[in-house]
Design a protein around this motif. Sequence first.
Motif, mmCIF file in Angstrom:
data_model
loop_
_atom_site.group_PDB
_atom_site.id
_atom_site.type_symbol
_atom_site.label_atom_id
_atom_site.label_comp_id
_atom_site.label_asym_id
_atom_site.label_seq_id
_atom_site.Cartn_x
_atom_site.Cartn_y
_atom_site.Cartn_z
ATOM 1 N N ARG A 102 -64.946 -10.186 98.723
ATOM 2 C CA ARG A 102 -63.267 -9.772 98.518
ATOM 3 C C ARG A 102 -62.882 -7.877 98.561
ATOM 4 O O ARG A 102 -63.952 -7.482 97.920
ATOM 5 N N PRO A 103 -61.853 -8.075 99.200
ATOM 6 C CA PRO A 103 -61.236 -6.759 99.425
ATOM 7 C C PRO A 103 -60.560 -5.724 98.258
ATOM 8 O O PRO A 103 -60.608 -6.499 97.134
ATOM 9 N N PHE A 104 -60.617 -4.651 98.718
ATOM 10 C CA PHE A 104 -60.102 -3.925 97.539
ATOM 11 C C PHE A 104 -59.302 -3.026 97.724
ATOM 12 O O PHE A 104 -59.834 -2.180 98.813
ATOM 13 N N ALA A 105 -58.496 -2.677 96.557
ATOM 14 C CA ALA A 105 -57.714 -0.432 96.882
ATOM 15 C C ALA A 105 -57.880 -0.339 95.267
ATOM 16 O O ALA A 105 -56.905 -1.180 94.698
ATOM 17 N N SER A 106 -58.385 1.223 95.812
ATOM 18 C CA SER A 106 -58.674 1.104 93.930
ATOM 19 C C SER A 106 -57.912 2.642 94.171
ATOM 20 O O SER A 106 -58.349 3.372 95.121
ATOM 21 N N TRP A 107 -57.117 2.967 93.190
ATOM 22 C CA TRP A 107 -56.693 4.194 92.462
ATOM 23 C C TRP A 107 -57.962 4.946 90.965
ATOM 24 O O TRP A 107 -57.892 4.487 90.337
ATOM 25 N N GLY A 108 -58.271 6.461 91.450
ATOM 26 C CA GLY A 108 -58.480 6.948 89.911
ATOM 27 C C GLY A 108 -57.296 6.867 89.508
ATOM 28 O O GLY A 108 -56.435 7.326 89.188
ATOM 29 N N GLN A 109 -58.007 7.942 88.046
ATOM 30 C CA GLN A 109 -57.142 7.493 87.038
ATOM 31 C C GLN A 109 -56.186 8.990 86.924
ATOM 32 O O GLN A 109 -54.955 9.250 86.488
ATOM 33 N N GLY A 110 -56.234 9.637 87.858
ATOM 34 C CA GLY A 110 -56.299 11.772 87.678
ATOM 35 C C GLY A 110 -56.515 12.086 87.003
ATOM 36 O O GLY A 110 -57.492 11.902 86.041
ATOM 37 N N THR A 111 -56.810 13.342 87.826
ATOM 38 C CA THR A 111 -57.075 14.675 87.080
ATOM 39 C C THR A 111 -56.134 15.937 87.731
ATOM 40 O O THR A 111 -55.985 16.162 89.157
#
Length: 117
Positions: A102-111
């Motif tokens: 499965r492909p994914f594309a993710s973002w972290g929550q920000g710092t």
Amino acid sequence: QLQASGGGLVQAGGSLRLSCAASGSILTITNEGWYRQPPGKQRELVAMVDDGKTTYLDSVKGRFTISRDNALNKNYLQMNDLKPEDTGTYYCNAVGRYYNGRPFASWGQGTLVTVSS
């Protein structure tokens, strides 16, 4: 999932290293990068590695370096000679594929990075 960390308050000319830890059964990451959103402005690309090719925002060239530790499944943004205009919330992003295909594309929550003059 991605977990970003390492932000803080630093004086102009100082350094910070941001980290982005990936979790899950990731087979490969084909594209990863760091974006930032200055206060009151749109999100912009700061640094990216795409199929081995690295790209930097012009204003950070020579000061910022993106790198990866495959053993720890982390990527880093080393930021040197920070300037007040580098202030903003920094987000990591990654695109790839899990072991199950499965492909994914993710973002972290920000710092948050704040550079004082």
